[in-house]
Write a protein that holds these residues in place. Structure first.
Motif, mmCIF file in Angstrom:
data_model
loop_
_atom_site.group_PDB
_atom_site.id
_atom_site.type_symbol
_atom_site.label_atom_id
_atom_site.label_comp_id
_atom_site.label_asym_id
_atom_site.label_seq_id
_atom_site.Cartn_x
_atom_site.Cartn_y
_atom_site.Cartn_z
ATOM 1 N N ARG A 126 39.266 10.055 31.535
ATOM 2 C CA ARG A 126 40.674 10.302 31.854
ATOM 3 C C ARG A 126 41.096 11.738 31.538
ATOM 4 N N VAL A 127 40.932 12.189 30.318
ATOM 5 C CA VAL A 127 41.378 13.541 29.947
ATOM 6 C C VAL A 127 40.547 14.618 30.657
ATOM 7 N N PRO A 128 39.211 14.488 30.708
ATOM 8 C CA PRO A 128 38.465 15.487 31.488
ATOM 9 C C PRO A 128 38.876 15.528 32.963
ATOM 10 N N SER A 129 39.222 14.373 33.530
ATOM 11 C CA SER A 129 39.682 14.344 34.925
ATOM 12 C C SER A 129 41.049 14.998 35.067
ATOM 13 N N ILE A 130 41.911 14.800 34.072
ATOM 14 C CA ILE A 130 43.216 15.461 34.084
ATOM 15 C C ILE A 130 43.021 16.972 34.080
ATOM 16 N N ASN A 131 42.065 17.448 33.291
ATOM 17 C CA ASN A 131 41.793 18.892 33.274
ATOM 18 C C ASN A 131 41.275 19.374 34.624
ATOM 19 N N LEU A 132 40.398 18.608 35.249
ATOM 20 C CA LEU A 132 39.900 18.987 36.582
ATOM 21 C C LEU A 132 41.027 19.027 37.606
ATOM 22 N N LEU A 133 41.882 18.018 37.590
ATOM 23 C CA LEU A 133 42.994 17.985 38.544
ATOM 24 C C LEU A 133 43.997 19.100 38.270
ATOM 25 N N SER A 134 44.202 19.430 37.005
ATOM 26 C CA SER A 134 45.066 20.566 36.669
ATOM 27 C C SER A 134 44.476 21.853 37.226
ATOM 28 N N LEU A 135 43.165 21.961 37.158
ATOM 29 C CA LEU A 135 42.477 23.134 37.698
ATOM 30 C C LEU A 135 42.633 23.209 39.217
ATOM 31 N N VAL A 136 42.564 22.074 39.887
ATOM 32 C CA VAL A 136 42.783 22.037 41.341
ATOM 33 C C VAL A 136 44.198 22.516 41.656
ATOM 34 N N LEU A 137 45.170 22.068 40.874
ATOM 35 C CA LEU A 137 46.550 22.490 41.076
ATOM 36 C C LEU A 137 46.712 23.992 40.846
ATOM 37 N N ILE A 138 46.058 24.511 39.822
ATOM 38 C CA ILE A 138 46.108 25.947 39.545
ATOM 39 C C ILE A 138 45.447 26.740 40.674
ATOM 40 N N GLU A 139 44.374 26.197 41.249
ATOM 41 C CA GLU A 139 43.737 26.856 42.403
ATOM 42 C C GLU A 139 44.732 27.006 43.549
ATOM 43 N N ALA A 140 45.445 25.921 43.862
ATOM 44 C CA ALA A 140 46.412 25.982 44.968
ATOM 45 C C ALA A 140 47.516 26.987 44.659
ATOM 46 N N LEU A 141 48.029 26.958 43.444
ATOM 47 C CA LEU A 141 49.078 27.892 43.047
ATOM 48 C C LEU A 141 48.577 29.335 43.075
ATOM 49 N N SER A 142 47.378 29.553 42.554
ATOM 50 C CA SER A 142 46.873 30.929 42.495
ATOM 51 C C SER A 142 46.627 31.497 43.884
ATOM 52 N N ARG A 143 46.187 30.681 44.808
ATOM 53 C CA ARG A 143 45.970 31.176 46.174
ATOM 54 C C ARG A 143 47.295 31.612 46.811
ATOM 55 N N ALA A 144 48.341 30.808 46.581
ATOM 56 C CA ALA A 144 49.654 31.188 47.111
ATOM 57 C C ALA A 144 50.175 32.443 46.406
ATOM 58 N N LEU A 145 49.989 32.511 45.098
ATOM 59 C CA LEU A 145 50.460 33.676 44.344
ATOM 60 C C LEU A 145 49.724 34.946 44.754
ATOM 61 N N LEU A 146 48.411 34.847 44.961
ATOM 62 C CA LEU A 146 47.626 36.041 45.263
ATOM 63 C C LEU A 146 47.945 36.620 46.644
ATOM 64 N N ARG A 147 48.620 35.836 47.487
ATOM 65 C CA ARG A 147 49.082 36.373 48.770
ATOM 66 C C ARG A 147 50.449 37.041 48.626
ATOM 67 N N SER A 148 51.076 36.867 47.474
ATOM 68 C CA SER A 148 52.401 37.452 47.260
ATOM 69 C C SER A 148 52.254 38.859 46.699
ATOM 70 N N SER A 149 53.375 39.463 46.422
ATOM 71 C CA SER A 149 53.332 40.764 45.775
ATOM 72 C C SER A 149 54.293 40.702 44.599
ATOM 73 N N PRO A 150 54.114 41.439 43.578
ATOM 74 C CA PRO A 150 53.062 42.413 43.311
ATOM 75 C C PRO A 150 51.744 41.734 42.926
#
Length: 165
Positions: free
Chosen positions: A48-72
């Motif tokens: 459960r907790v390791p899976s929560i960490n993996l899913l949190s990482l997936v969420l951070i991936e989606a957020l970071s991709r959107a952020l990295l297209r932004s500026s600055p």
């Protein structure tokens, strides 16, 4: 730096999931559901907790991709780096805590708090120009990122509620 932190985070999260799956029989008969309660060992509870960490990482991936297209760009990379480091450290600390059971180290919860509060604090500080300024208008999630984020959030909620049933 974001590539190194991304690799560290994925290696940490996937490594803990793999170790828990491979060494499941070595875990104690009672596993923590929360910091204050335990339940008989089950594969769902162990992962459960390791899976929560993996899913949190997936969420951070989606957020970071959107952020990295932004500026600055430098601020977006700072936010992504801080979040990746945070989840990588969280995964390692929680994995260590799981494998130290039934012994409970009083330092691990404090280290977890420091890692999460510190990492999120750095991300917020680095991203204040993005989130509070006109750059906020440049953050856009594409369709795949929205679907991935929705799946990750729904799965995180389900894993949080699973012990209640």
């Amino acid at each position: 730096m974001p590539l190194v932190t991304r690799l560290f985070s994925w290696a940490s999260a996937l490594g803990v999931v793999t170790l828990v799956a491979l060494l499941y029989d070595r875990l104690p008969e009672l596993l923590p559901v929360t910091r204050w309660s335990s339940a008989p060992r089950s594969l769902l509870l162990a992962l459960r907790v390791p899976s929560i960490n993996l899913l949190s990482l997936v969420l951070i991936e989606a957020l970071s991709r959107a952020l990295l297209r932004s500026s600055p760009q430098a601020d977006a990379q700072g936010v992504a780096t801080a979040l990746f480091l945070t989840i990588g450290m969280k995964a390692l600390l929680e994995g260590a805590e799981l494998f130290l059971l039934p012994t409970r180290s009083p330092l691990i919860p404090w280290a977890l708090v420091a890692a999460v509060v510190g990492g999120v604090g750095v991300a917020v500080a680095r991203g204040r120009r993005i989130f509070l300024g006109p750059a906020r208008q440049t953050i856009h999630f594409d369709r795949v990122e929205k679907l991935v984020a929705a799946f990750a959030i729904a799965s995180l909620v389900a894993l949080q509620l699973a012990p209640a049933f």
